[in-house]
Design a protein around this motif. Sequence first.
Motif, PDB file in Angstrom:
ATOM      1  N   LEU A 204      -2.185   6.085   6.711  1.00 30.50           N
ATOM      2  CA  LEU A 204      -2.511   5.399   5.471  1.00 30.50           C
ATOM      3  C   LEU A 204      -3.066   4.028   5.814  1.00 30.50           C
ATOM      4  O   LEU A 204      -2.346   3.158   6.300  1.00 30.50           O
ATOM      5  CB  LEU A 204      -1.257   5.276   4.594  1.00 30.50           C
ATOM      6  CG  LEU A 204      -1.417   4.627   3.223  1.00 30.50           C
ATOM      7  CD1 LEU A 204      -2.393   5.423   2.372  1.00 30.50           C
ATOM      8  CD2 LEU A 204      -0.065   4.528   2.534  1.00 30.50           C
TER       9      LEU A 204
ATOM     10  N   GLU B 110       1.415   4.372  -3.027  1.00 31.34           N
ATOM     11  CA  GLU B 110       1.250   5.801  -2.744  1.00 31.34           C
ATOM     12  C   GLU B 110       2.539   6.577  -3.017  1.00 31.34           C
ATOM     13  O   GLU B 110       2.497   7.724  -3.487  1.00 31.34           O
ATOM     14  CB  GLU B 110       0.810   6.003  -1.294  1.00 31.34           C
ATOM     15  CG  GLU B 110      -0.564   5.442  -0.977  1.00 31.34           C
ATOM     16  CD  GLU B 110      -1.686   6.168  -1.708  1.00 31.34           C
ATOM     17  OE1 GLU B 110      -1.463   7.318  -2.126  1.00 31.34           O
ATOM     18  OE2 GLU B 110      -2.772   5.588  -1.845  1.00 31.34           O
TER      19      GLU B 110
ATOM     20  N   ASP C 175      -7.057   7.479   3.986  1.00 35.79           N
ATOM     21  CA  ASP C 175      -5.930   7.819   3.113  1.00 35.79           C
ATOM     22  C   ASP C 175      -5.689   9.321   3.194  1.00 35.79           C
ATOM     23  O   ASP C 175      -6.413  10.105   2.582  1.00 35.79           O
ATOM     24  CB  ASP C 175      -6.220   7.382   1.683  1.00 35.79           C
ATOM     25  CG  ASP C 175      -5.028   7.607   0.754  1.00 35.79           C
ATOM     26  OD1 ASP C 175      -4.007   8.153   1.224  1.00 35.79           O
ATOM     27  OD2 ASP C 175      -5.115   7.234  -0.429  1.00 35.79           O
TER      28      ASP C 175
ATOM     29  N   MET D 263      -2.808  10.779   2.286  1.00 32.97           N
ATOM     30  CA  MET D 263      -1.685  11.146   1.437  1.00 32.97           C
ATOM     31  C   MET D 263      -1.910  12.467   0.690  1.00 32.97           C
ATOM     32  O   MET D 263      -0.949  13.215   0.478  1.00 32.97           O
ATOM     33  CB  MET D 263      -1.388  10.023   0.442  1.00 32.97           C
ATOM     34  CG  MET D 263      -0.719   8.814   1.072  1.00 32.97           C
ATOM     35  SD  MET D 263       0.899   9.189   1.796  1.00 32.97           S
ATOM     36  CE  MET D 263       1.884   9.435   0.322  1.00 32.97           C
TER      37      MET D 263
ATOM     38  N   GLU E 240       2.960   7.399  -6.693  1.00 31.77           N
ATOM     39  CA  GLU E 240       2.173   8.572  -7.072  1.00 31.77           C
ATOM     40  C   GLU E 240       2.869   9.848  -6.610  1.00 31.77           C
ATOM     41  O   GLU E 240       2.862  10.865  -7.323  1.00 31.77           O
ATOM     42  CB  GLU E 240       0.772   8.478  -6.468  1.00 31.77           C
ATOM     43  CG  GLU E 240      -0.112   9.675  -6.751  1.00 31.77           C
ATOM     44  CD  GLU E 240      -0.380   9.881  -8.226  1.00 31.77           C
ATOM     45  OE1 GLU E 240      -0.677  11.036  -8.610  1.00 31.77           O
ATOM     46  OE2 GLU E 240      -0.285   8.908  -8.998  1.00 31.77           O
ATOM     47  N   LEU E 241       3.468   9.827  -5.433  1.00 34.67           N
ATOM     48  CA  LEU E 241       4.198  10.992  -4.930  1.00 34.67           C
ATOM     49  C   LEU E 241       5.344  11.360  -5.872  1.00 34.67           C
ATOM     50  O   LEU E 241       5.560  12.538  -6.176  1.00 34.67           O
ATOM     51  CB  LEU E 241       4.716  10.714  -3.526  1.00 34.67           C
ATOM     52  CG  LEU E 241       5.435  11.848  -2.784  1.00 34.67           C
ATOM     53  CD1 LEU E 241       5.247  11.696  -1.281  1.00 34.67           C
ATOM     54  CD2 LEU E 241       6.924  11.882  -3.089  1.00 34.67           C
TER      55      LEU E 241
ATOM     56  N   LYS F 235       0.830  -1.198   0.000  1.00 31.48           N
ATOM     57  CA  LYS F 235       0.000   0.000   0.000  1.00 31.48           C
ATOM     58  C   LYS F 235       0.870   1.257   0.000  1.00 31.48           C
ATOM     59  O   LYS F 235       0.630   2.203  -0.774  1.00 31.48           O
ATOM     60  CB  LYS F 235      -0.902  -0.004   1.227  1.00 31.48           C
ATOM     61  CG  LYS F 235      -1.830   1.203   1.351  1.00 31.48           C
ATOM     62  CD  LYS F 235      -2.908   1.195   0.309  1.00 31.48           C
ATOM     63  CE  LYS F 235      -3.933   2.296   0.584  1.00 31.48           C
ATOM     64  NZ  LYS F 235      -4.998   2.336  -0.437  1.00 31.48           N
ATOM     65  N   ALA F 236       1.882   1.271   0.838  1.00 30.68           N
ATOM     66  CA  ALA F 236       2.785   2.422   0.893  1.00 30.68           C
ATOM     67  C   ALA F 236       3.540   2.598  -0.415  1.00 30.68           C
ATOM     68  O   ALA F 236       3.749   3.721  -0.891  1.00 30.68           O
ATOM     69  CB  ALA F 236       3.766   2.256   2.053  1.00 30.68           C
TER      70      ALA F 236
END
Length: 347
Positions: free
Chosen positions: A289, A129, A294, A296, A132-133, A125-126
């Motif tokens: 998260l 994300e 979420d 983020m 995307e960052l 999951k991390a």
Amino acid sequence: MPYGLARALSLTSCRPNHRLSAMLNWLYSWSQWEAALAAAAGLLYLGYVQRTVRLARPLNQSGWRVGWKLLPRLLAFALLLVALLGPAYGLTQRAVRTAGKDLWLLVDLSRSMDADDVAPSRLQKARAELEELVRRFPADRIGLIVFSSEAYVHCPLTYDQDALLLLLSTLDTRLVPPGSTDLAQPLNLALARAAASSADSAGAAPRATALVLVSDGEDFGENQEAVLRDLARSGQRLFTVGVGTAAGGRISRPGGYLRNAQGKPVVTRLQAAPLRRLAEATGGIYVELTDQRDEMPLLLRALSRLEGQAQQVRTVTVADNRYTYPLAAALLLLALDVVLTVTVIKP
């Protein structure tokens, strides 16, 4: 993948590589859209010829007088397609001015990051994300540090998003030696790297640096006060991301779940307090998260508000797009087609 091999690959894959072939290259590949455009143009011109022949036949005229124009028209259309695909020959140096910041991603790879309280796992999951960052900050240098009981630079600061995304996709808890998590280790390593970067760019404007720590918060280390003081003096902001739930989850392993000495599954829980304390001490923020929560986007907005303090001029090597040559030839042929007229039906 063995740990030593993974470390060697990570350190070499993030090195910029601008070696491009001096032969003819294409910036864009042939797709179904170009094929559809070519087919449509061929059908339209075929219909035009058939219509001309059909109109000329009742008058005992030859509609094929326009036949000689078929060749230059087809050639002009082919040249337009070539220009659209972007023929590139040779290399050119271009100066790129950027005003950005340095971001260090500190990712916890301890065994507890395999817990299943966040689907499919905390680490996966991390990882999604963080990818995307990375895509959100193309003008900034981003580096990657992985840690458990020790910390390692998995990718130095780089502008190469593709290499960094590749390394993020391969993150696994088996990349680091097993051991108890020590949050001070990656922070000290990031501080050392930031100091070395500042020394290398002596005389230049300082770069804004932000640290993003991704962990479940389980910390078995000591002496966080010293690293907090160093962070405060450096002026760097630390943003923390807590991955997991207060209810906790079991740690997946091949064939089942990790068990304790009594044979019961080990349950690991999110420890938000130390992560929140680290962020607040440096002026950063703490976000969580999970499957249901979420935060983020809050982190992304906070990082976007950090303005780059330095302007840097970089020279990049790119393929020299020569589309103007086939485009000019195609326009010349089309102009000749307009100027040179043909009388199909004579009185």
